[in-house]
Design a protein around this motif. Structure first.
Motif, short mmCIF file in Angstrom:
data_model
loop_
_atom_site.label_atom_id
_atom_site.label_comp_id
_atom_site.label_asym_id
_atom_site.label_seq_id
_atom_site.Cartn_x
_atom_site.Cartn_y
_atom_site.Cartn_z
N LYS A 1 -2.63 81.31 -36.55
CA LYS A 1 -3.03 80.93 -35.19
C LYS A 1 -2.50 81.92 -34.15
CE LYS A 1 -1.33 76.81 -35.00
NZ LYS A 1 -0.87 75.56 -34.45
N CYS A 2 -1.60 82.81 -34.59
CA CYS A 2 -0.96 83.75 -33.66
C CYS A 2 -2.01 84.56 -32.88
CB CYS A 2 -0.05 84.69 -34.44
SG CYS A 2 0.66 85.99 -33.41
N ILE A 3 -1.85 84.62 -31.55
CA ILE A 3 -2.79 85.39 -30.71
C ILE A 3 -2.17 86.73 -30.29
CG2 ILE A 3 -4.04 83.36 -29.84
CD1 ILE A 3 -2.34 83.63 -27.24
N GLU A 4 -1.01 87.04 -30.85
CA GLU A 4 -0.33 88.31 -30.55
C GLU A 4 -0.10 88.52 -29.05
OE1 GLU A 4 -1.41 91.53 -33.29
OE2 GLU A 4 -0.04 90.30 -34.48
N CYS A 5 0.42 87.48 -28.44
CA CYS A 5 0.76 87.58 -27.02
C CYS A 5 2.13 88.25 -26.84
CB CYS A 5 0.79 86.19 -26.39
SG CYS A 5 2.04 85.10 -27.12
N PHE A 6 2.93 88.25 -27.90
CA PHE A 6 4.26 88.86 -27.94
C PHE A 6 5.27 88.18 -27.02
CE2 PHE A 6 1.36 92.59 -28.92
CZ PHE A 6 1.40 92.33 -30.27
N LEU A 7 4.99 86.94 -26.62
CA LEU A 7 5.98 86.20 -25.82
C LEU A 7 7.24 85.95 -26.66
CD1 LEU A 7 3.81 83.53 -23.93
CD2 LEU A 7 4.65 85.72 -23.09
N CYS A 8 7.05 85.69 -27.96
CA CYS A 8 8.20 85.46 -28.83
C CYS A 8 9.03 86.73 -28.96
CB CYS A 8 7.77 84.95 -30.21
SG CYS A 8 6.65 86.06 -31.09
N GLN A 9 8.35 87.87 -29.03
CA GLN A 9 9.06 89.15 -29.16
C GLN A 9 9.85 89.42 -27.87
OE1 GLN A 9 8.47 89.71 -32.59
NE2 GLN A 9 7.98 91.82 -32.16
#
Ligand code: SF4
Ligand code: F3S
Ligand code: FES
Length: 254
Positions: free
Chosen positions: A144-152
């Motif tokens: 489901k990851c949208i690669e928004c990179f908020l977690c990064q």
């Protein structure tokens, strides 16, 4: 509810420096922070740089920080703030600024390339893969990851320590390693690639001290820490202390 005017502070600048600029912008019922940024561009700051695409929480482009919290601008409703509250919008802190609210997220693409892809099982063609639904479901959560990179951006390992970037893949890509390691059809081990060892030795799994900040900011509500990182740590530890593995390593070292 009627339209009102809210006070915004927006970071403006580039890699040479910048600062917060004050704006008063009209807010209407049902609007999100990205609507306000667009109104700001249309009325007061036509050269304000912001990255966005879908305005539906699906492309992962509009990541920034609102009052210090990593968020998608298009999924942050204005109604979560008090009308008299000052709303501060800044670029993602963990990545270099390009201009205004746009950051250079290429660190993430570098880390993505460092994770070897799925290895198809030998002798099985497309359409012949069979998996238990439980295994499919496990992968699907991570997909489901949208690669928004908020977690990064939020993980303190890179947010507060630039020098860790080289050794640490970050939660999004450790989750990718976990997904592949749990995949029942991944044949990486048969090619000599031990994903559990590489998680520790090449992607910096040991740097993660399970603070769970990544999980808290994920707009897809993926349980990154509980379902990917902790199980990967457990599997890597089992591997390390497995007496047969230990014996095998000992014999190989002779
Ligand atoms: Fe964004 Fe969640 Fe994917 Fe991280 S795991 S990049 S927060 S969608
Ligand atoms: Fe960072 Fe998430 Fe671990 S925030 S420390 S990767 S639990
Ligand atoms: Fe696509 Fe916000 S514009 S996620």
């Amino acid at each position: 509810m009627s339209a009102y005017e809210a006070h915004f502070r927006v970071w403006r600048g580039d890699q040479d420096g910048g600062g917060l600029k004050d704006f008063h912008v009209e807010v209407n019922d049902g609007e999100v922070v990205l609507d306000i940024v667009h109104r700001l561009q249309a009325t007061q700051a036509p050269d304000l740089a912001v990255r966005w695409n879908c305005k539906a929480g699906k492309c992962g482009s509009c990541s920034a920080e609102v009052n210090g919290r990593p968020r998608l601008l298009c999924m942050t409703r204005m109604s979560v703030f008090e009308r008299n509250e000052t709303i501060t919008i800044t670029p993602l802190r963990a990545f270099p600024v390009v201009r205004d609210l746009v950051t250079d997220v290429s660190f993430n693409y570098t880390k993505a390339r460092e994770v070897p892809s799925f290895v198809p099982p030998e002798g099985l063609g497309p359409g012949e893969y069979r998996m238990w639904q439980e295994d499919v479901g496990r992968s699907q959560e991570f997909r489901k990851c949208i690669e928004c990179f908020l977690c990064q951006d939020t993980c303190h390992v890179v947010r507060d320590f630039e020098e860790n970037k080289e050794a640490f893949a970050g939660p999004r890509f450790l989750m990718r390693v976990a997904e592949l390691d749990m995949h029942p059809l991944d044949a990486a081990a048969e090619t000599g690639l031990d994903r559990k060892s590489t998680a520790q030795e090449e992607h910096g799994l040991g740097y993660c001290n399970i603070t769970k900040c990544c999980t808290e900011v994920c707009p897809e509500q993926i349980k990154i820490t509980d379902n990917a990182l902790i199980p990967l740590k457990e599997r890597a530890a089992d591997r390390k202390y497995d007496p047969l593995v230990w014996l095998g390593n000992k014999i190989r070292r002779r």
